[in-house]
Design a protein around this motif. Structure first.
Motif, PDB file in Angstrom:
ATOM      1  N   THR A 251      -8.534 -38.164 -36.542  1.00  0.00           N
ATOM      2  CA  THR A 251      -9.005 -37.005 -35.784  1.00  0.00           C
ATOM      3  C   THR A 251     -10.413 -37.206 -35.242  1.00  0.00           C
ATOM      4  N   ALA A 252     -11.308 -37.736 -36.058  1.00  0.00           N
ATOM      5  CA  ALA A 252     -12.693 -37.942 -35.619  1.00  0.00           C
ATOM      6  C   ALA A 252     -12.762 -38.958 -34.475  1.00  0.00           C
ATOM      7  N   ALA A 253     -11.988 -40.020 -34.571  1.00  0.00           N
ATOM      8  CA  ALA A 253     -11.971 -41.023 -33.502  1.00  0.00           C
ATOM      9  C   ALA A 253     -11.349 -40.455 -32.233  1.00  0.00           C
ATOM     10  N   THR A 254     -10.358 -39.611 -32.380  1.00  0.00           N
ATOM     11  CA  THR A 254      -9.749 -38.966 -31.213  1.00  0.00           C
ATOM     12  C   THR A 254     -10.792 -38.141 -30.467  1.00  0.00           C
ATOM     13  N   LYS A 255     -11.617 -37.415 -31.198  1.00  0.00           N
ATOM     14  CA  LYS A 255     -12.686 -36.627 -30.566  1.00  0.00           C
ATOM     15  C   LYS A 255     -13.649 -37.537 -29.810  1.00  0.00           C
ATOM     16  N   MET A 256     -13.960 -38.688 -30.378  1.00  0.00           N
ATOM     17  CA  MET A 256     -14.865 -39.621 -29.694  1.00  0.00           C
ATOM     18  C   MET A 256     -14.206 -40.186 -28.427  1.00  0.00           C
ATOM     19  N   VAL A 257     -12.927 -40.458 -28.472  1.00  0.00           N
ATOM     20  CA  VAL A 257     -12.225 -40.948 -27.288  1.00  0.00           C
ATOM     21  C   VAL A 257     -12.294 -39.895 -26.177  1.00  0.00           C
ATOM     22  N   PHE A 258     -12.146 -38.622 -26.543  1.00  0.00           N
ATOM     23  CA  PHE A 258     -12.303 -37.552 -25.558  1.00  0.00           C
ATOM     24  C   PHE A 258     -13.716 -37.567 -24.975  1.00  0.00           C
ATOM     25  N   GLU A 259     -14.731 -37.734 -25.822  1.00  0.00           N
ATOM     26  CA  GLU A 259     -16.117 -37.758 -25.347  1.00  0.00           C
ATOM     27  C   GLU A 259     -16.357 -38.929 -24.392  1.00  0.00           C
ATOM     28  N   LEU A 260     -15.881 -40.098 -24.759  1.00  0.00           N
ATOM     29  CA  LEU A 260     -16.053 -41.280 -23.910  1.00  0.00           C
ATOM     30  C   LEU A 260     -15.327 -41.092 -22.575  1.00  0.00           C
ATOM     31  N   SER A 261     -14.125 -40.565 -22.635  1.00  0.00           N
ATOM     32  CA  SER A 261     -13.353 -40.329 -21.420  1.00  0.00           C
ATOM     33  C   SER A 261     -14.047 -39.321 -20.517  1.00  0.00           C
ATOM     34  N   ASP A 262     -14.660 -38.332 -21.112  1.00  0.00           N
ATOM     35  CA  ASP A 262     -15.367 -37.306 -20.346  1.00  0.00           C
ATOM     36  C   ASP A 262     -16.546 -37.908 -19.578  1.00  0.00           C
ATOM     37  N   ILE A 263     -17.294 -38.785 -20.222  1.00  0.00           N
ATOM     38  CA  ILE A 263     -18.436 -39.435 -19.560  1.00  0.00           C
ATOM     39  C   ILE A 263     -17.953 -40.255 -18.367  1.00  0.00           C
ATOM     40  N   ILE A 264     -16.904 -41.045 -18.577  1.00  0.00           N
ATOM     41  CA  ILE A 264     -16.372 -41.890 -17.511  1.00  0.00           C
ATOM     42  C   ILE A 264     -15.729 -41.038 -16.413  1.00  0.00           C
ATOM     43  N   SER A 265     -15.030 -40.001 -16.793  1.00  0.00           N
ATOM     44  CA  SER A 265     -14.373 -39.141 -15.811  1.00  0.00           C
ATOM     45  C   SER A 265     -15.370 -38.504 -14.855  1.00  0.00           C
ATOM     46  N   ALA A 266     -16.559 -38.198 -15.336  1.00  0.00           N
ATOM     47  CA  ALA A 266     -17.582 -37.571 -14.495  1.00  0.00           C
ATOM     48  C   ALA A 266     -18.002 -38.484 -13.340  1.00  0.00           C
ATOM     49  N   ILE A 267     -17.858 -39.781 -13.517  1.00  0.00           N
ATOM     50  CA  ILE A 267     -18.186 -40.727 -12.446  1.00  0.00           C
ATOM     51  C   ILE A 267     -17.275 -40.491 -11.242  1.00  0.00           C
ATOM     52  N   HIS A 268     -16.038 -40.109 -11.503  1.00  0.00           N
ATOM     53  CA  HIS A 268     -15.041 -39.928 -10.444  1.00  0.00           C
ATOM     54  C   HIS A 268     -15.469 -38.862  -9.436  1.00  0.00           C
ATOM     55  N   GLY A 269     -16.283 -37.934  -9.863  1.00  0.00           N
ATOM     56  CA  GLY A 269     -16.724 -36.871  -8.978  1.00  0.00           C
ATOM     57  C   GLY A 269     -17.779 -37.300  -7.971  1.00  0.00           C
ATOM     58  N   ARG A 270     -18.309 -38.482  -8.128  1.00  0.00           N
ATOM     59  CA  ARG A 270     -19.315 -38.978  -7.192  1.00  0.00           C
ATOM     60  C   ARG A 270     -18.658 -39.423  -5.901  1.00  0.00           C
ATOM     61  N   GLU A 271     -19.410 -39.325  -4.845  1.00  0.00           N
ATOM     62  CA  GLU A 271     -18.883 -39.618  -3.510  1.00  0.00           C
ATOM     63  C   GLU A 271     -18.339 -41.035  -3.370  1.00  0.00           C
ATOM     64  N   ASP A 272     -19.013 -42.011  -3.932  1.00  0.00           N
ATOM     65  CA  ASP A 272     -18.643 -43.408  -3.716  1.00  0.00           C
ATOM     66  C   ASP A 272     -17.963 -44.065  -4.908  1.00  0.00           C
ATOM     67  N   CYS A 273     -17.478 -43.284  -5.848  1.00  0.00           N
ATOM     68  CA  CYS A 273     -16.874 -43.857  -7.058  1.00  0.00           C
ATOM     69  C   CYS A 273     -15.506 -43.245  -7.335  1.00  0.00           C
ATOM     70  N   ARG A 274     -14.639 -44.096  -7.833  1.00  0.00           N
ATOM     71  CA  ARG A 274     -13.358 -43.593  -8.315  1.00  0.00           C
ATOM     72  C   ARG A 274     -13.083 -44.202  -9.686  1.00  0.00           C
ATOM     73  N   VAL A 275     -12.393 -43.433 -10.496  1.00  0.00           N
ATOM     74  CA  VAL A 275     -12.120 -43.839 -11.872  1.00  0.00           C
ATOM     75  C   VAL A 275     -10.633 -43.676 -12.141  1.00  0.00           C
ATOM     76  N   LYS A 276     -10.096 -44.645 -12.853  1.00  0.00           N
ATOM     77  CA  LYS A 276      -8.719 -44.560 -13.326  1.00  0.00           C
ATOM     78  C   LYS A 276      -8.744 -44.644 -14.845  1.00  0.00           C
ATOM     79  N   LEU A 277      -8.091 -43.704 -15.489  1.00  0.00           N
ATOM     80  CA  LEU A 277      -7.953 -43.694 -16.943  1.00  0.00           C
ATOM     81  C   LEU A 277      -6.507 -44.033 -17.266  1.00  0.00           C
ATOM     82  N   THR A 278      -6.307 -45.152 -17.948  1.00  0.00           N
ATOM     83  CA  THR A 278      -4.957 -45.592 -18.321  1.00  0.00           C
ATOM     84  C   THR A 278      -4.808 -45.497 -19.831  1.00  0.00           C
ATOM     85  N   TRP A 279      -3.759 -44.825 -20.257  1.00  0.00           N
ATOM     86  CA  TRP A 279      -3.433 -44.711 -21.679  1.00  0.00           C
ATOM     87  C   TRP A 279      -2.165 -45.512 -21.910  1.00  0.00           C
ATOM     88  N   GLN A 280      -2.267 -46.552 -22.706  1.00  0.00           N
ATOM     89  CA  GLN A 280      -1.097 -47.356 -23.052  1.00  0.00           C
ATOM     90  C   GLN A 280      -0.693 -47.043 -24.485  1.00  0.00           C
TER      91      GLN A 280
END
Length: 128
Positions: free
Chosen positions: A68-97
Motif C-alpha cells: 500500500t505504501a509503495a502504491t501511494k508513492m507510485v501515484f505521487e511519482l506519476s502525478d509529478i510526471i503527468s504534470a509535464i503533459h500539461g506544458r505546451e511543448d511536452c507530452r507524456v505517456k504512462l504505460t502500466w504493464q
C-alpha cells in the motif's frame, strides 16, 4: 542530468530513468520496510527531471507486487510526471504493464491511469 539506475532486489524495484531519452522504467517488487527512504532519490530525480523534461517522456511501470505504501508513492511519482503533459511543448505517456492473467495488478493499473490526464496504456505482457 545523470541517469538514475537502481538494481532491484526482493523488496525494492529495479529503476532505470534516463533524462536524455525521456524513458523512465520501474519494475519488480516494491515492499520496502521504509518506503519514504527508498523512494526519496527516485522522487528527487523525477522532480529535477520535471524542471527540464524531454519533449516526449514515457513512464513505464511493470510490477509483480506493490504494498500500500509503495502504491501511494507510485501515484505521487506519476502525478509529478503527468504534470509535464500539461506544458505546451511536452507530452507524456504512462504505460502500466502487468503479467498476463494477474487481475490484481491489472486493476491497480486501471486505478493509476484513471488519475492522470496524460496518454495512458495498460499492456498485458508475458513474464519478463
Amino acid at each position: 542530468m545523470e541517469p538514475l539506475i537502481i538494481t532491484g532486489d526482493e523488496v525494492t524495484p529495479q529503476i532505470n530513468f534516463n533524462a536524455q531519452t525521456g524513458y523512465l522504467y520501474m519494475s519488480g517488487v516494491a515492499i520496502p520496510e521504509d518506503v519514504r527512504t527508498m523512494f526519496k532519490p527516485v522522487k528527487d530525480w523525477i522532480q529535477k527531471y520535471a524542471e527540464n523534461p524531454q519533449p516526449a517522456t514515457e513512464l513505464c511501470f511493470y510490477f509483480e507486487y506493490l504494498n500500500t505504501a509503495a502504491t501511494k508513492m507510485v501515484f505521487e511519482l506519476s502525478d509529478i510526471i503527468s504534470a509535464i503533459h500539461g506544458r505546451e511543448d511536452c507530452r507524456v505517456k504512462l504505460t502500466w504493464q502487468y503479467t498476463r492473467g494477474d487481475l490484481e495488478m491489472h486493476e491497480l493499473g486501471e486505478e493509476i491511469i484513471e488519475e492522470f490526464f496524460c496518454l495512458t496504456e495498460i499492456q498485458a505482457v508475458d513474464e519478463l
